[in-house]
Design an enzyme around this catalytic site. Structure first.
Site, PDB file in Angstrom:
ATOM      1  N   SER A 101       0.837  -1.190   0.000  1.00 14.87           N
ATOM      2  CA  SER A 101       0.000   0.000   0.000  1.00 14.87           C
ATOM      3  C   SER A 101       0.883   1.255   0.000  1.00 14.87           C
ATOM      4  O   SER A 101       1.702   1.433  -0.893  1.00 14.87           O
ATOM      5  CB  SER A 101      -0.943  -0.057   1.211  1.00 14.87           C
ATOM      6  N   HIS A 126      -2.223  -1.244  -4.445  1.00 15.41           N
ATOM      7  CA  HIS A 126      -3.680  -1.289  -4.582  1.00 15.41           C
ATOM      8  C   HIS A 126      -4.228   0.130  -4.540  1.00 15.41           C
ATOM      9  O   HIS A 126      -3.486   1.089  -4.372  1.00 15.41           O
ATOM     10  CB  HIS A 126      -4.327  -2.177  -3.511  1.00 15.41           C
TER      11      HIS A 126
END
Length: 201
Positions: A101, A126
């Site tokens: 992330s 993501h």
């Protein structure tokens, strides 16, 4: 940056006697900054302060930023990212374990040619997560904001990886895990390393 109170102490012998350092302060003397755990306001502020301190110490010498993080707050992480781009020294990033992330964005945001990963590490990209409650009008405001954030993060990843924006949008639609060699092929890092000698000084 530290998830519990057990911080190792290093004893260093000097001409004037012995001095005790916590391990992170000792690493800082070697221009090493360590992000361990979640990216939040506290950990981000510590990293930013260390980056600014090391720039003031020597603006021409590289900083080594070791990352082992599942990610966290976008605003906190972007503060670290912007500081990395703002300061004069090259920030060399090294993934040890996990950069997911926001952690993966910080890894990719290192100086070109100086982004590394150990061979067994994982990198995950993501889209930003959002969960909002409240009045419908407030939910709409937050939804628009997270779409702006998503667009900004995708453009940052496209810039640092060399991938086109469409590819980034598609590849970040769901959690996308990569091993170190896959992350290198994707452009998130430049080198997979097995020894310290492989790090460019």
């Amino acid at each position: 940056m530290i998830t519990n109170n057990l911080v190792p102490t290093v004893i260093e012998k000097t001409a004037g006697g012995e001095r005790a350092f916590d391990i992170y302060s000792r690493l800082l003397k070697e221009r090493i900054v360590f992000l361990n755990g979640e990216v939040n306001d506290h950990s981000a502020n510590l990293v930013i302060a260390q980056l600014l301190f090391l720039e003031s110490e020597d603006p021409d010498k590289d900083i080594y930023f070791y990352i082992n993080s599942p990610g966290g707050m976008v605003t906190a992480g972007m503060g670290v990212y912007d500081t990395m781009q703002f300061i004069k020294p090259d920030v060399s990033t090294i993934c040890i374990g996990l950069a997911a992330s926001m952690g993966s964005l910080l890894l990719a945001g290192g100086a070109k040619g100086k982004r590394y990963s150990l061979p067994s590490s994982q990198i995950m990209i993501h889209q930003p997560l959002g969960g909002f409650r409240g009045q419908a009008s407030d939910i709409e405001i937050h939804a628009k904001n997270i779409l702006r954030i998503k667009d900004r993060l995708n453009k940052v990843l496209a810039h640092h990886t060399g991938q086109d924006l469409e590819t980034i949008v598609k590849d970040t639609d769901r959690d996308n895990f990569m091993m170190a060699d896959e992350a290198k092929a994707y452009g998130l890092i430049d080198h997979v390393i097995e020894s310290r000698e492989a790090i460019i000084k």
